[in-house]
Design a protein around this motif. Structure first.
Motif, PDB file in Angstrom:
ATOM      1  N   ILE A  73       6.629   2.585   6.239  1.00 17.81           N
ATOM      2  CA  ILE A  73       7.150   3.599   5.323  1.00 17.81           C
ATOM      3  C   ILE A  73       5.958   4.234   4.605  1.00 17.81           C
ATOM      4  N   PRO A  74       6.112   5.431   4.072  1.00 15.01           N
ATOM      5  CA  PRO A  74       4.970   6.086   3.411  1.00 15.01           C
ATOM      6  C   PRO A  74       4.727   5.576   1.993  1.00 15.01           C
ATOM      7  N   VAL A  75       4.500   4.280   1.890  1.00 16.77           N
ATOM      8  CA  VAL A  75       4.276   3.621   0.605  1.00 16.77           C
ATOM      9  C   VAL A  75       3.139   2.629   0.789  1.00 16.77           C
ATOM     10  N   MET A  76       2.244   2.548  -0.194  1.00 12.90           N
ATOM     11  CA  MET A  76       1.181   1.548  -0.172  1.00 12.90           C
ATOM     12  C   MET A  76       1.227   0.758  -1.475  1.00 12.90           C
ATOM     13  N   MET A  77       0.709  -0.451  -1.426  1.00 14.95           N
ATOM     14  CA  MET A  77       0.671  -1.299  -2.615  1.00 14.95           C
ATOM     15  C   MET A  77      -0.463  -0.813  -3.510  1.00 14.95           C
ATOM     16  N   ARG A  96      -0.330 -10.366   1.833  1.00 14.64           N
ATOM     17  CA  ARG A  96       0.634 -10.953   2.782  1.00 14.64           C
ATOM     18  C   ARG A  96       1.958 -10.187   2.756  1.00 14.64           C
ATOM     19  N   ALA A  97       2.418  -9.832   1.563  1.00 12.87           N
ATOM     20  CA  ALA A  97       3.670  -9.073   1.460  1.00 12.87           C
ATOM     21  C   ALA A  97       3.538  -7.697   2.115  1.00 12.87           C
ATOM     22  N   ALA A  98       2.410  -7.034   1.890  1.00 14.17           N
ATOM     23  CA  ALA A  98       2.179  -5.723   2.490  1.00 14.17           C
ATOM     24  C   ALA A  98       2.172  -5.830   4.015  1.00 14.17           C
ATOM     25  N   ALA A  99       1.499  -6.837   4.544  1.00 12.71           N
ATOM     26  CA  ALA A  99       1.442  -7.025   5.996  1.00 12.71           C
ATOM     27  C   ALA A  99       2.828  -7.298   6.557  1.00 12.71           C
ATOM     28  N   GLU A 100       3.590  -8.148   5.872  1.00 15.19           N
ATOM     29  CA  GLU A 100       4.937  -8.482   6.340  1.00 15.19           C
ATOM     30  C   GLU A 100       5.841  -7.250   6.344  1.00 15.19           C
ATOM     31  N   THR A 103       2.986  -2.279   5.573  1.00  9.33           N
ATOM     32  CA  THR A 103       2.277  -1.267   4.798  1.00  9.33           C
ATOM     33  C   THR A 103       0.876  -1.779   4.467  1.00  9.33           C
ATOM     34  N   VAL A 104       0.176  -1.106   3.590  1.00  8.77           N
ATOM     35  CA  VAL A 104      -1.220  -1.428   3.277  1.00  8.77           C
ATOM     36  C   VAL A 104      -1.351  -1.828   1.816  1.00  8.77           C
ATOM     37  N   ASN A 105      -2.181  -2.824   1.566  1.00  9.35           N
ATOM     38  CA  ASN A 105      -2.506  -3.218   0.206  1.00  9.35           C
ATOM     39  C   ASN A 105      -3.811  -2.546  -0.190  1.00  9.35           C
ATOM     40  N   SER A 124      -4.060  -7.525   8.736  1.00 13.06           N
ATOM     41  CA  SER A 124      -3.630  -6.154   8.460  1.00 13.06           C
ATOM     42  C   SER A 124      -4.700  -5.389   7.689  1.00 13.06           C
ATOM     43  N   PRO A 125      -4.696  -4.060   7.824  1.00 11.70           N
ATOM     44  CA  PRO A 125      -5.703  -3.265   7.104  1.00 11.70           C
ATOM     45  C   PRO A 125      -5.488  -3.312   5.594  1.00 11.70           C
ATOM     46  N   LYS A 126      -6.591  -3.184   4.884  1.00 11.76           N
ATOM     47  CA  LYS A 126      -6.561  -3.121   3.425  1.00 11.76           C
ATOM     48  C   LYS A 126      -7.509  -2.020   2.988  1.00 11.76           C
ATOM     49  N   ILE A 127      -7.238  -1.454   1.841  1.00 18.64           N
ATOM     50  CA  ILE A 127      -8.117  -0.443   1.254  1.00 18.64           C
ATOM     51  C   ILE A 127      -8.689  -1.060  -0.016  1.00 18.64           C
ATOM     52  N   PHE A 128      -9.941  -0.789  -0.298  1.00 18.75           N
ATOM     53  CA  PHE A 128     -10.601  -1.359  -1.464  1.00 18.75           C
ATOM     54  C   PHE A 128     -10.795  -0.297  -2.535  1.00 18.75           C
TER      55      PHE A 128
END
Length: 146
Positions: A73-77, A96-100, A103-105, A124-128
């Protein structure tokens, strides 16, 4: 999260009951004059869903891509510093929740546990998000770790 929640307001009320005053104030507050927070709230409040009844939605695809990564979905943490105040494993829990959820954290530089632990918890990918709070050498060191 319990399936008993039927609205965002119920989730907010449960969080309020379970957080200390200091953590609640940090989570719901903004920086300085809170102008950006008020503008964001106004922007969100100006949006509304247009109900569609008796419309077949079984084949709706809400996915999108961000930086070449597919999101369910078009939502990120959003990056939240000090997540460990909200959940014992902090950034690991959110990653972990984002990967499940598909989406992306976006990982804050002021969240624990370490960047390495948060990175290793899922493939899963993450953004810093970098809070510059040190000298140039510190910035170089944290960027190298990322």
């Amino acid at each position: 999260m319990s399936a008993d929640y039927v609205s965002n307001q119920e989730i907010i009320m449960a969080a309020r009951r379970n957080l200390t005053q200091n953590v609640w104030d940090y989570l719901t507050g903004g920086a300085e004059s809170e102008t950006t927070m008020r503008r964001n709230r106004l922007g969100l409040d100006s949006l509304a869903f247009r109900p569609r009844v008796l419309v077949n939605v079984s084949k709706i695809d809400t996915s999108t891509t961000v930086l070449g990564h597919k999101l369910r979905i078009p939502v990120m943490m959003a990056p939240i510093g000090s997540l460990q105040s909200l959940a014992p494993e902090g950034g690991v829990t959110v990653s972990r929740a984002a990967a499940e959820f598909g989406t992306v954290n976006i990982v804050s530089s002021v969240t624990e546990p370490s960047l390495e632990e948060t990175s290793a918890c899922t493939d899963s990918p993450k953004i810093f998000q970098l809070y510059v709070r040190g000298d140039h050498k510190w910035v170089e060191e944290i960027i190298a770790r990322v």
